[in-house]
Write an enzyme that holds these catalytic residues in place. Sequence first.
Site, PDB file in Angstrom:
ATOM      1  N   HIS A 268       0.907  -1.327   0.118  1.00  0.00           N
ATOM      2  CA  HIS A 268      -0.159  -0.030   0.260  1.00  0.00           C
ATOM      3  C   HIS A 268       0.827   1.130   0.009  1.00  0.00           C
ATOM      4  O   HIS A 268       0.344   2.391  -0.157  1.00  0.00           O
ATOM      5  CB  HIS A 268      -1.012   0.136   1.240  1.00  0.00           C
ATOM      6  CG  HIS A 268      -1.972  -1.055   1.118  1.00  0.00           C
ATOM      7  ND1 HIS A 268      -3.346  -0.789   0.826  1.00  0.00           N
ATOM      8  CD2 HIS A 268      -1.881  -2.387   1.285  1.00  0.00           C
ATOM      9  CE1 HIS A 268      -4.033  -2.050   0.908  1.00  0.00           C
ATOM     10  NE2 HIS A 268      -3.122  -2.810   1.117  1.00  0.00           N
TER      11      HIS A 268
ATOM     12  N   ASP B 145       3.755   9.689  -0.725  1.00  0.00           N
ATOM     13  CA  ASP B 145       2.608   8.944  -0.203  1.00  0.00           C
ATOM     14  C   ASP B 145       2.248   8.159  -1.039  1.00  0.00           C
ATOM     15  O   ASP B 145       2.253   8.169  -2.385  1.00  0.00           O
ATOM     16  CB  ASP B 145       1.323   9.853   0.034  1.00  0.00           C
ATOM     17  CG  ASP B 145       0.280   9.564   1.061  1.00  0.00           C
ATOM     18  OD1 ASP B 145       0.241   8.427   1.139  1.00  0.00           O
ATOM     19  OD2 ASP B 145      -0.481  10.615   1.396  1.00  0.00           O
TER      20      ASP B 145
HETATM   21  C1  G6P Z   1      -1.083   3.335   6.304  1.00  0.00           C
HETATM   22  C2  G6P Z   1      -0.554   1.734   6.034  1.00  0.00           C
HETATM   23  C3  G6P Z   1      -1.518   0.776   6.882  1.00  0.00           C
HETATM   24  C4  G6P Z   1      -1.739   1.055   8.119  1.00  0.00           C
HETATM   25  C5  G6P Z   1      -2.526   2.628   8.267  1.00  0.00           C
HETATM   26  C6  G6P Z   1      -2.425   2.945   9.791  1.00  0.00           C
HETATM   27  O1  G6P Z   1      -2.241   3.500   5.541  1.00  0.00           O
HETATM   28  O2  G6P Z   1      -0.487   1.668   4.698  1.00  0.00           O
HETATM   29  O3  G6P Z   1      -1.052  -0.569   6.836  1.00  0.00           O
HETATM   30  O4  G6P Z   1      -2.538   0.117   8.781  1.00  0.00           O
HETATM   31  O5  G6P Z   1      -1.543   3.493   7.618  1.00  0.00           O
HETATM   32  O6  G6P Z   1      -1.298   2.755  10.629  1.00  0.00           O
HETATM   33  P1  G6P Z   1      -1.155   1.978  11.660  1.00  0.00           P
HETATM   34  O7  G6P Z   1       0.186   1.689  11.914  1.00  0.00           O
HETATM   35  O8  G6P Z   1      -2.271   2.555  12.904  1.00  0.00           O
HETATM   36  O9  G6P Z   1      -1.856   0.344  11.345  1.00  0.00           O
END
Ligand code: G6P
Length: 480
Positions: free
Chosen positions: A168, A382
């Site tokens: 992602h 990003d």
């Molecule tokens: C980004 C990453 C995700 C992640 C999200 C929230 O979008 O690509 O994999 O889940 O951030 O971050 P966190 O560390 O809270 O899961």
Amino acid sequence: ATAVPTEAGEYDFVVVANRLPVDATVTGAGVETNRSPGGLVTALAPIMREADGAWVGWAGTPDLDLDAFDDDDIHLVPVPLTADEIEAYYEGFSNGTLWPLLHDAVVDPEFHRTWWNSYVTVNRRFATAAAKAAAPGATVWVHDYQLMLVPSLLRALRPDLRIGFFLHIPFPPPEIFAQLPWRKQVVEGMLGADLVGTQRTSDAANILRSVRRHTDLTTRGQVVTVGSRWTRPERHVRIAAFPISIDSGSISALAETPEVIERAAQIRRELGDPAVMLLGVDRLDYTKGIRHRLKAFGELLQDGAVSVPDVTLVQVASPSREQVEEYRVLRDDVEVTVGRINGDHGALGRAAIHYLHHSYPLEEMVAMYRAADVMLITALRDGMNLVAKEYVAARTDLDGVLVLSEFAGAADELGQALIVNPHDIDGMKRAILEAIAMSPREKRRRMRALRRRVLDSDVQSWARSFLGTLGAMPSRDSHV
Ligand code: G6P
């Protein structure tokens, strides 16, 4: 033919992601669940229900060993993490090493062998849990940078599976990625998949370049050949871009509800009816370019090019990864800067910047999008940036201007935004002024084009396209 694996489970479609769609916490009353950060579940929930799917992931709380459970018709398989693993695997290797490294090292990545060891241990645990859940010949879709070793670990356990991996976040040029002491293991980890998906074509190209640099494998176009014709089985791995999107239809529909339209008007009133409302919405993350945005806005006020209370900036910064040092530094910086700008340019009841360190429900966000004249997305790097697409989906009124960093994946698709380089503060100031001054006719022209794009490619079509390509890959059985 393939023998039925002894450890096989019952699910034909398995999603593996660091987070489950819900966070679980233990309260006096038992286990309570709340929607977790991240929007993947909206994309995958319908497919999960149709395909008899299971979702393997962490429930967001340390040392919580839960049995599998069903939530909203989805079978959830929790993978426990100890407090030490959260520090070393999640805050450490995932968010202190890979996150900055893969975002072009915009802050220095840290390399620690203890973090790496924990990353390997935890990836193995996820792979084992997925192997236990997947039925013979099932499709398993592994997500994101926290789990880059899972595809190859899983293939070793279950060669009968069809494995997809989607990254992602960006993948940097090989000159940057090569810093990683475990670069070869990480590249080979992804190559356990049949299909590796990225946000931008440049991310896919960068992975292919790192494959060539750190392995002896042959690549041809988007395809890597693993193994050789002489030492069967030979496998092919495709690496290609599948830009993610949002549930555009439902956000558009939400934006049209009387409640949201009324709430948008109310937000403007609560701000004191400014002539222009600028908006920033980000996880509080150093990749988002919040400091650069504040610098540009502060200078515009200083120059007298804009003034309070005519123009106001609403900055929503949702709390994120607060145990990681760089995120604490960022929060302090942002809060000092906001305080300084408000101190210099605000007046009683008239803030230059309305800073909100909260997360809000989607309805409130959509109301803010509808209320804002200018949406500022100034990421230094990003993967996609879904806020850009949400803003566009919310503007069913064809009003509003999107200012968008060229370093966000969304810029590949949203060329009708005002595209900026966030490092160029003067350029960003010019773009903000241009957005403020743009004629209604020009706004409509641009927003119409942007909306066409966002409504045509939604998150459901993203998932269908990835899974369709994965399903069309030669089946495992033909190799074994
Ligand atoms: C980004 C990453 C995700 C992640 C999200 C929230 O979008 O690509 O994999 O889940 O951030 O971050 P966190 O560390 O809270 O899961």
